[in-house]
Write a protein that holds these residues in place. Structure first.
Motif, PDB file in Angstrom:
ATOM      1  N   LEU A  80       9.424  46.749 -20.856  1.00 55.47           N
ATOM      2  CA  LEU A  80       9.068  47.977 -21.399  1.00 55.47           C
ATOM      3  C   LEU A  80       8.490  49.240 -20.109  1.00 55.47           C
ATOM      4  CD1 LEU A  80       7.384  48.586 -23.940  1.00 55.47           C
ATOM      5  CD2 LEU A  80       5.562  47.277 -23.299  1.00 55.47           C
ATOM      6  N   VAL A  81       8.801  50.206 -20.713  1.00 52.70           N
ATOM      7  CA  VAL A  81       8.063  51.117 -20.168  1.00 52.70           C
ATOM      8  C   VAL A  81       6.639  51.743 -21.022  1.00 52.70           C
ATOM      9  CG1 VAL A  81       8.060  53.440 -19.235  1.00 52.70           C
ATOM     10  CG2 VAL A  81      10.021  52.077 -18.782  1.00 52.70           C
ATOM     11  N   ARG A  82       5.235  51.879 -20.518  1.00 51.33           N
ATOM     12  CA  ARG A  82       4.581  52.426 -21.225  1.00 51.33           C
ATOM     13  C   ARG A  82       4.200  54.102 -20.677  1.00 51.33           C
ATOM     14  NH1 ARG A  82       2.279  47.190 -22.299  1.00 51.33           N
ATOM     15  NH2 ARG A  82       2.457  46.552 -24.321  1.00 51.33           N
ATOM     16  N   ILE A  83       3.537  54.694 -21.216  1.00 49.92           N
ATOM     17  CA  ILE A  83       3.348  56.457 -21.711  1.00 49.92           C
ATOM     18  C   ILE A  83       1.599  55.948 -21.611  1.00 49.92           C
ATOM     19  CG2 ILE A  83       3.137  58.340 -21.448  1.00 49.92           C
ATOM     20  CD1 ILE A  83       6.794  58.493 -22.094  1.00 49.92           C
ATOM     21  N   THR A  84       0.928  55.773 -19.949  1.00 52.18           N
ATOM     22  CA  THR A  84      -0.206  55.455 -20.906  1.00 52.18           C
ATOM     23  C   THR A  84      -1.449  56.158 -21.035  1.00 52.18           C
ATOM     24  OG1 THR A  84      -0.829  55.242 -18.078  1.00 52.18           O
ATOM     25  CG2 THR A  84       0.143  53.342 -19.474  1.00 52.18           C
ATOM     26  N   MET A  85      -1.361  57.663 -19.698  1.00 49.88           N
ATOM     27  CA  MET A  85      -2.390  57.985 -20.122  1.00 49.88           C
ATOM     28  C   MET A  85      -1.892  59.972 -19.665  1.00 49.88           C
ATOM     29  SD  MET A  85      -4.686  58.374 -16.984  1.00 49.88           S
ATOM     30  CE  MET A  85      -4.792  56.182 -16.581  1.00 49.88           C
ATOM     31  N   VAL A 101      -0.899  65.899 -16.230  1.00 49.45           N
ATOM     32  CA  VAL A 101       0.071  64.800 -15.771  1.00 49.45           C
ATOM     33  C   VAL A 101       0.255  63.773 -16.319  1.00 49.45           C
ATOM     34  CG1 VAL A 101       0.711  63.193 -13.362  1.00 49.45           C
ATOM     35  CG2 VAL A 101      -0.441  65.940 -12.845  1.00 49.45           C
ATOM     36  N   PHE A 102       1.436  63.139 -16.972  1.00 46.32           N
ATOM     37  CA  PHE A 102       1.545  62.312 -17.784  1.00 46.32           C
ATOM     38  C   PHE A 102       1.874  60.822 -16.504  1.00 46.32           C
ATOM     39  CE2 PHE A 102       3.346  64.926 -20.094  1.00 46.32           C
ATOM     40  CZ  PHE A 102       2.664  64.915 -21.490  1.00 46.32           C
ATOM     41  N   HIS A 103       1.063  59.898 -16.884  1.00 46.66           N
ATOM     42  CA  HIS A 103       0.952  58.136 -16.372  1.00 46.66           C
ATOM     43  C   HIS A 103       1.534  57.507 -16.695  1.00 46.66           C
ATOM     44  CE1 HIS A 103      -1.928  59.774 -12.898  1.00 46.66           C
ATOM     45  NE2 HIS A 103      -1.808  60.485 -13.961  1.00 46.66           N
ATOM     46  N   ALA A 104       2.786  56.432 -16.186  1.00 48.59           N
ATOM     47  CA  ALA A 104       3.516  55.592 -16.526  1.00 48.59           C
ATOM     48  C   ALA A 104       3.747  54.248 -15.995  1.00 48.59           C
ATOM     49  CB  ALA A 104       4.408  56.330 -17.149  1.00 48.59           C
ATOM     50  N   ASP A 143       3.941  39.977 -17.404  1.00 52.25           N
ATOM     51  CA  ASP A 143       3.297  41.016 -17.547  1.00 52.25           C
ATOM     52  C   ASP A 143       2.784  41.592 -16.519  1.00 52.25           C
ATOM     53  OD1 ASP A 143       2.124  42.314 -19.189  1.00 52.25           O
ATOM     54  OD2 ASP A 143      -0.040  41.555 -19.590  1.00 52.25           O
ATOM     55  N   VAL A 144       3.797  41.798 -15.522  1.00 45.12           N
ATOM     56  CA  VAL A 144       3.998  42.615 -14.568  1.00 45.12           C
ATOM     57  C   VAL A 144       3.623  43.457 -14.479  1.00 45.12           C
ATOM     58  CG1 VAL A 144       4.257  42.650 -11.598  1.00 45.12           C
ATOM     59  CG2 VAL A 144       4.512  40.574 -12.694  1.00 45.12           C
ATOM     60  N   ARG A 145       2.224  44.405 -13.966  1.00 45.99           N
ATOM     61  CA  ARG A 145       2.938  46.024 -14.148  1.00 45.99           C
ATOM     62  C   ARG A 145       2.855  46.714 -13.459  1.00 45.99           C
ATOM     63  NH1 ARG A 145       0.112  46.533 -20.152  1.00 45.99           N
ATOM     64  NH2 ARG A 145       0.390  44.631 -20.691  1.00 45.99           N
ATOM     65  N   VAL A 146       3.270  48.245 -12.868  1.00 43.70           N
ATOM     66  CA  VAL A 146       3.055  48.318 -11.817  1.00 43.70           C
ATOM     67  C   VAL A 146       3.400  50.021 -12.465  1.00 43.70           C
ATOM     68  CG1 VAL A 146       4.935  49.391 -10.054  1.00 43.70           C
ATOM     69  CG2 VAL A 146       4.781  47.146  -9.929  1.00 43.70           C
ATOM     70  N   SER A 147       2.663  50.796 -11.748  1.00 41.50           N
ATOM     71  CA  SER A 147       2.278  52.471 -11.801  1.00 41.50           C
ATOM     72  C   SER A 147       3.527  52.909 -11.659  1.00 41.50           C
ATOM     73  CB  SER A 147       1.345  52.764 -11.381  1.00 41.50           C
ATOM     74  OG  SER A 147       1.023  54.258 -11.873  1.00 41.50           O
ATOM     75  N   ALA A 148       4.170  53.981 -12.589  1.00 45.33           N
ATOM     76  CA  ALA A 148       5.237  54.834 -12.372  1.00 45.33           C
ATOM     77  C   ALA A 148       4.515  56.500 -12.707  1.00 45.33           C
ATOM     78  CB  ALA A 148       6.084  54.487 -12.652  1.00 45.33           C
ATOM     79  N   ARG A 149       6.003  56.906 -12.483  1.00 46.55           N
ATOM     80  CA  ARG A 149       5.905  58.624 -12.377  1.00 46.55           C
ATOM     81  C   ARG A 149       6.374  58.148 -14.185  1.00 46.55           C
ATOM     82  NH1 ARG A 149       8.254  62.290  -8.553  1.00 46.55           N
ATOM     83  NH2 ARG A 149      10.497  61.262  -8.934  1.00 46.55           N
ATOM     84  N   VAL A 150       6.416  58.582 -14.633  1.00 42.55           N
ATOM     85  CA  VAL A 150       7.024  59.022 -16.814  1.00 42.55           C
ATOM     86  C   VAL A 150       8.649  59.223 -16.637  1.00 42.55           C
ATOM     87  CG1 VAL A 150       7.752  59.645 -18.717  1.00 42.55           C
ATOM     88  CG2 VAL A 150       4.876  59.299 -17.737  1.00 42.55           C
ATOM     89  N   SER A 151       8.906  60.098 -15.165  1.00 46.76           N
ATOM     90  CA  SER A 151      10.496  60.484 -14.879  1.00 46.76           C
ATOM     91  C   SER A 151      10.885  59.588 -14.919  1.00 46.76           C
ATOM     92  CB  SER A 151      10.646  61.458 -14.283  1.00 46.76           C
ATOM     93  OG  SER A 151       9.797  61.831 -13.280  1.00 46.76           O
TER      94      SER A 151
END
Length: 172
Positions: free
Chosen positions: A75-80, A85-88, A95-103
């Motif tokens: 899954l990709v989540r756009i979180t804030m 600037v959008f954060h994803a 349920d391992v999560r890694v911060s990423a740019r939306v693009s």
């Protein structure tokens, strides 16, 4: 959290910058415009069209590494939205999560058919009402389109040609 789908990738003529348009799959069908760089837009469009290149792009390389470690992008989540600037985040199995740019996240999601979601708070702050959107997959199927669908598509194209970031308000 709302499921999103990529409906268009266009160019903002005022800023000469690509804009990625994500639309809610259901519900209010709001559109989330995300301004991206040219290389990012190219990566998204190549992933969207399933173009195979002789050597992997960065997002493809990352996915290859993920697979090598027996992980799966779920899954990709756009979180804030912070300071315009959008954060994803990328959500992997267990349920391992890694911060990423939306693009980057969208390009990766398209590559492996992972679901894309956006937080309701992000949509409430930055999305615009549906503007006569026709799905990206519908553009190639002129045989089944009605004249009203063609008009909606033309109306949206005119909107994109003249849209600027200011048209969507100040998200920051």
């Amino acid at each position: 959290m709302q499921e999103m789908r990529v409906v268009a990738l266009g160019r903002d003529p005022m800023a000469v910058q690509p804009v990625l348009l994500l639309q809610e799959a259901g519900g209010r069908r709001r559109v989330l415009p995300v301004w991206v760089g040219v290389p990012e837009a190219t990566a998204i469009e190549l992933a969207r069209r399933r173009v195979e290149l002789p050597r992997p792009q960065t997002h493809q390389l990352i996915l290859d590494v993920v697979r090598a470690f027996n992980r799966t992008l779920q899954l990709v989540r756009i979180t804030m939205l912070r300071d315009s600037v959008f954060h994803a985040e990328l959500v992997f199995d267990d349920d391992v999560r890694v911060s990423a740019r939306v693009s980057d996240a969208v390009a990766m999601a398209l590559q492996v058919d992972a679901r894309i979601e956006a937080e309701d708070a992000v949509l409430d702050e930055a999305a615009v009402a549906e503007v006569g959107m026709v799905g990206a997959d519908d553009e190639d199927d002129d045989a089944g389109d009605t004249s009203s669908e063609h008009e909606e598509l033309e109306q949206f194209r005119r909107f994109l040609d003249n849209a600027s970031p200011e048209d969507f308000g100040n998200p920051g």
